[in-house]
Enzyme design. Structure first.
Site, PDB file in Angstrom:
ATOM      1  CD1 TRP A 168      -0.252  -1.579   3.113  1.00 27.28           C
ATOM      2  CD2 TRP A 168       0.688   0.432   3.292  1.00 27.28           C
ATOM      3  NE1 TRP A 168       0.566  -1.596   4.215  1.00 27.28           N
ATOM      4  CE2 TRP A 168       1.152  -0.371   4.360  1.00 27.28           C
ATOM      5  CE3 TRP A 168       1.152   1.748   3.211  1.00 27.28           C
ATOM      6  CZ2 TRP A 168       2.048   0.088   5.322  1.00 27.28           C
ATOM      7  CZ3 TRP A 168       2.057   2.209   4.166  1.00 27.28           C
ATOM      8  CH2 TRP A 168       2.484   1.377   5.206  1.00 27.28           C
ATOM      9  CE  LYS A 192      -3.912  -9.278  -2.411  1.00 30.00           C
ATOM     10  NZ  LYS A 192      -4.048  -8.234  -1.352  1.00 30.00           N
ATOM     11  CB  SER A 246       6.180  -7.525   5.217  1.00 28.64           C
ATOM     12  OG  SER A 246       5.290  -8.619   5.111  1.00 28.64           O
ATOM     13  CB  THR A 249       3.941 -11.265   3.091  1.00 30.49           C
ATOM     14  OG1 THR A 249       3.195 -10.655   4.148  1.00 30.49           O
ATOM     15  CG2 THR A 249       2.972 -11.803   2.064  1.00 30.49           C
ATOM     16  CE1 TYR A 256       0.846 -19.879   2.079  1.00 31.82           C
ATOM     17  CE2 TYR A 256       0.496 -17.865   0.840  1.00 31.82           C
ATOM     18  CZ  TYR A 256       0.343 -18.587   1.997  1.00 31.82           C
ATOM     19  OH  TYR A 256      -0.312 -18.039   3.062  1.00 31.82           O
ATOM     20  CD  GLU A 268      12.719  -6.001  -5.489  1.00 34.03           C
ATOM     21  OE1 GLU A 268      13.254  -5.205  -4.690  1.00 34.03           O
ATOM     22  OE2 GLU A 268      13.353  -6.654  -6.328  1.00 34.03           O
ATOM     23  CB  CYS A 303      11.068  -0.770   0.750  1.00 36.20           C
ATOM     24  SG  CYS A 303      11.354  -0.072  -0.880  1.00 36.20           S
ATOM     25  CD  GLU A 401      10.280  -2.693   6.422  1.00 40.10           C
ATOM     26  OE1 GLU A 401       9.511  -3.666   6.427  1.00 40.10           O
ATOM     27  OE2 GLU A 401      10.711  -2.165   5.387  1.00 40.10           O
TER      28      GLU A 401
HETATM   29  P1  NAD Z   1       2.441  -7.006   3.466  1.00 40.35           P
HETATM   30  O1  NAD Z   1       3.460  -8.084   3.280  1.00 40.35           O
HETATM   31  O2  NAD Z   1       1.620  -7.019   4.684  1.00 40.35           O
HETATM   32  O3  NAD Z   1       1.390  -7.028   2.248  1.00 40.35           O
HETATM   33  C1  NAD Z   1       1.832  -6.915   0.908  1.00 40.35           C
HETATM   34  C2  NAD Z   1       0.827  -7.623   0.013  1.00 40.35           C
HETATM   35  O4  NAD Z   1       0.849  -9.007   0.327  1.00 40.35           O
HETATM   36  C3  NAD Z   1      -0.610  -7.138   0.192  1.00 40.35           C
HETATM   37  O5  NAD Z   1      -1.255  -7.110  -1.064  1.00 40.35           O
HETATM   38  C4  NAD Z   1      -1.214  -8.237   1.066  1.00 40.35           C
HETATM   39  O6  NAD Z   1      -2.601  -8.386   0.878  1.00 40.35           O
HETATM   40  C5  NAD Z   1      -0.479  -9.450   0.543  1.00 40.35           C
HETATM   41  N1  NAD Z   1      -0.455 -10.583   1.486  1.00 40.35           N
HETATM   42  C6  NAD Z   1      -0.427 -10.527   2.843  1.00 40.35           C
HETATM   43  N2  NAD Z   1      -0.447 -11.796   3.344  1.00 40.35           N
HETATM   44  C7  NAD Z   1      -0.457 -12.633   2.281  1.00 40.35           C
HETATM   45  C8  NAD Z   1      -0.488 -14.059   2.148  1.00 40.35           C
HETATM   46  N3  NAD Z   1      -0.513 -14.871   3.202  1.00 40.35           N
HETATM   47  N4  NAD Z   1      -0.491 -14.592   0.904  1.00 40.35           N
HETATM   48  C9  NAD Z   1      -0.460 -13.785  -0.187  1.00 40.35           C
HETATM   49  N5  NAD Z   1      -0.465 -12.436  -0.128  1.00 40.35           N
HETATM   50  C10 NAD Z   1      -0.464 -11.872   1.099  1.00 40.35           C
HETATM   51  O7  NAD Z   1       3.214  -5.627   3.272  1.00 40.35           O
HETATM   52  P2  NAD Z   1       2.588  -4.156   3.382  1.00 40.35           P
HETATM   53  O8  NAD Z   1       2.371  -3.851   4.823  1.00 40.35           O
HETATM   54  O9  NAD Z   1       1.472  -4.026   2.426  1.00 40.35           O
HETATM   55  O10 NAD Z   1       3.790  -3.263   2.818  1.00 40.35           O
HETATM   56  C11 NAD Z   1       4.858  -2.857   3.581  1.00 40.35           C
HETATM   57  C12 NAD Z   1       6.057  -3.734   3.310  1.00 40.35           C
HETATM   58  O11 NAD Z   1       6.398  -3.679   1.931  1.00 40.35           O
HETATM   59  C13 NAD Z   1       7.300  -3.273   4.046  1.00 40.35           C
HETATM   60  O12 NAD Z   1       7.953  -4.390   4.605  1.00 40.35           O
HETATM   61  C14 NAD Z   1       8.160  -2.652   2.945  1.00 40.35           C
HETATM   62  O13 NAD Z   1       9.539  -2.655   3.205  1.00 40.35           O
HETATM   63  C15 NAD Z   1       7.801  -3.513   1.792  1.00 40.35           C
HETATM   64  N6  NAD Z   1       8.139  -2.836   0.532  1.00 40.35           N
HETATM   65  C16 NAD Z   1       9.250  -3.252  -0.156  1.00 40.35           C
HETATM   66  C17 NAD Z   1       9.629  -2.598  -1.338  1.00 40.35           C
HETATM   67  C18 NAD Z   1      10.851  -3.046  -2.124  1.00 40.35           C
HETATM   68  O14 NAD Z   1      11.002  -2.625  -3.269  1.00 40.35           O
HETATM   69  N7  NAD Z   1      11.718  -3.858  -1.552  1.00 40.35           N
HETATM   70  C19 NAD Z   1       8.866  -1.516  -1.803  1.00 40.35           C
HETATM   71  C20 NAD Z   1       7.751  -1.116  -1.062  1.00 40.35           C
HETATM   72  C21 NAD Z   1       7.386  -1.799   0.100  1.00 40.35           C
END
Ligand code: NAD
Length: 501
Positions: A168, A192, A246, A249, A256, A268, A303, A401
């Site tokens: 998000w 998604k 994250s 995840t 999976y 990422e 990130c 983080e």
């Molecule tokens: P998150 O891992 O909670 O969710 C990311 C996505 O994964 C969402 O669409 C969520 O619905 C989905 N998801 C969650 N659980 C899942 C599951 N069990 N199976 C499949 N999909 C699932 O992360 P967030 O809170 O949305 O975003 C923040 C994180 O994203 C931070 O850790 C940040 O560092 C990372 N991020 C990384 C980069 C990069 O380029 N490395 C860029 C932006 C954000």
């Protein structure tokens, strides 16, 4: 929306008039689904509901994957010449630019990004998509030297169906940057988006159709991570899953994949990026400005945010006092005001996460130099810049983080110690080194375990330029290459073809 620069009143009026369509986009149209146990997205600046979304699950994901597979096999996209696909990708960039205000407004409403930043993102991503379009016909195949009676070719072909799961923090930006390289080389995609902010990504379906991208090639399905996300990640007919989110995840997605069809993964994930400052830097004010920018841009929800300040003991007081003064001056504001540079955290959940990390830091003995805790939050999620000193490398605030405007300050006495602290977390996304000593800069660029090392530059928007730069995270920050030609290659696989006379 009107063409002249909108005022805050214009943005509020545009927000009130918005009727975003929350339905999934599958096979080139919006699809009605039983809202069932839907979910709400909330404006974190006000606590009000932005939209009610249907919580799609395995059934909708399966329909979307079938549509993507049929489109891929049909060849209307996958068999186009790369140059022709590039033309349509460029047309998509034009669609993004001409709908920039609407996409930006949806992101601002759902996750609180200041409108000026959201608009800037749309201009930037439009440029990246154009660059992707130009690279579409630049992935050259190879002829391998062999005995004269044979021709051995290594050719690159699209995988087939790519699943994309996005976070998000830059909803439209990351959605577009995930989808476009996969499409440019001929794949079909099922996206998604995050349940916190899905609406801008859902609009991409109509923009793709207007750009001439055929039905079924891009599908977008809203839903919760554990439902729609897991169904996509476990689907037996998804060839590649590209994910930003994250590390927790990301780990699950690896499981999976093993439990389903061994789909390839591009992950990422999280970061805890160090900003390392040596005493030879000329201008401490400039460094302090960059450090504050690096932890307050997008309210620290980046990130690559430089969330650990590693400073040489001899200049620690001088630098940290400047950082605190500049961070104190950062004012939270209404994200719909064009002058606002610092908005709320994106959600209630994010607010609670920041609060718990700040409490843990205090309990573990870190010294709070600047307290960003809001006096009264009401339904809103504002949190101001927060600075901790006397942090030791083992503390949670130095290891985990936080994804908020929280800076941890640590000191070092030698280059070796700086490298050891910098490399002392599970992450390896980015790092910044501030020094005037070129030899030291080059040594550290090699010694620091991170996908991108920046020397003496403003890291406030420290994302790698996706136009040209390829990027590969280290350690538990992820795996696989994104950006540039390397990023395009990630969405192809190699085939060896031999002609023998
Ligand atoms: P998150 O891992 O909670 O969710 C990311 C996505 O994964 C969402 O669409 C969520 O619905 C989905 N998801 C969650 N659980 C899942 C599951 N069990 N199976 C499949 N999909 C699932 O992360 P967030 O809170 O949305 O975003 C923040 C994180 O994203 C931070 O850790 C940040 O560092 C990372 N991020 C990384 C980069 C990069 O380029 N490395 C860029 C932006 C954000």
């Amino acid at each position: 929306m009107s063409d002249p620069e909108p005022t805050a009143t214009d943005w509020s009026a545009a927000a009130a008039a918005l009727r975003p369509d929350p339905r999934p986009w599958i096979d080139g149209r919006r699809v009605d689904v039983d809202p069932g146990d839907g979910f709400r997205s909330e404006n974190p600046a006000t606590g009000t509901t932005v939209a009610e979304l249907p919580s799609c699950g395995a059934a909708e994901i399966d329909t979307a994957v079938r549509s993507a597979r049929t489109a891929f096999e049909g060849g209307a996209w996958s068999q186009l010449s790369p140059r022709e696909r590039g033309r349509k990708v460029r047309a998509f960039a034009e669609q993004v630019r001409s709908h920039a205000r609407e996409l930006a407004l949806l992101d601002t409403l759902e996750m609180g990004m200041p409108i000026a930043n959201a608009l800037g993102d749309m201009q930037e991503i439009g440029g990246h998509v154009e660059a992707t379009a130009e690279m579409a016909d630049k992935l050259l195949d190879e002829v391998i030297p062999n005995d004269p009676s044979a021709w051995v070719l290594n050719i690159r072909e699209p995988h087939g169906v790519v699943g994309a799961i996005t976070p998000w923090n830059f909803p439209a930006y990351i959605g577009i940057s995930k989808v476009m390289p996969a499409l440019a080389v001929g794949n079909s995609v099922v996206l998604k988006p995050s349940e916190i902010a899905s609406l801008s990504c859902l609009r991409l379906g109509e923009l793709a159709a207007a750009a001439g991208i055929p039905d079924g090639v891009l599908n977008i399905v809203p839903g919760l991570g554990g439902d729609a996300g897991a169904a996509l990640a476990r689907h037996m007919d998804v060839d590649v899953l590209t994910f930003t989110g994250s590390t927790a995840t990301g780990r699950r997605l690896l499981e999976y994949s093993g439990q389903s069809n061994m789909k390839r993964l591009i992950l990422e994930c999280g970061g805890k990026s160090p900003q390392i400052v040596f005493p030879d830097v000329a201008d401490l004010d400039r460094v302090a400005e960059a450090i504050v920018g690096g932890i307050t841009f997008n309210t620290g929800q980046v990130c690559v945010a430089g969330s650990r300040l590693l400073v040489h003991r001899s200049i620690a007081d001088a630098l940290v006092s400047r950082v605190v003064a500049k961070a104190r001056a950062v004012e939270p504001g209404d994200p719909l005001q064009e002058s606002t540079a610092f908005g709320p955290l994106a959600s209630r959940g994010q607010f609670e996460r920041v609060r718990s990390h700040v409490a843990a830091a205090t309990e573990q003995g870190a010294a709070m130099l600047l307290d960003g805790t809001p006096a009264s939050a009401g339904g809103a999620c504002f949190w101001s810049p927060t600075v901790f000193a006397d942090v030791t490398p083992g503390m949670r605030v130095a290891q985990e983080e936080i994804f908020g405007p929280v800076l941890s300050v640590m000191t070092f006495d030698s280059e070796d110690e700086a490298v050891s602290i910098a490399n002392g977390t599970i992450y390896g996304l980015t790092a910044t080194v501030w020094t005037a000593d070129l030899g030291r800069a080059l040594r550290l660029a090699r010694r620091i375990s991170a996908g991108a090392v920046t020397i003496g530059a403003d890291p406030a928007r420290g994302r790698v330029d996706a136009t040209t730069g390829a990027f590969e995270p280290h350690r538990q920050s992820g795996l696989g290459v994104e950006g540039g030609l390397g990023g395009l290659r990630s969405f192809t696989r190699l085939k060896s073809v031999t002609f023998k006379s």
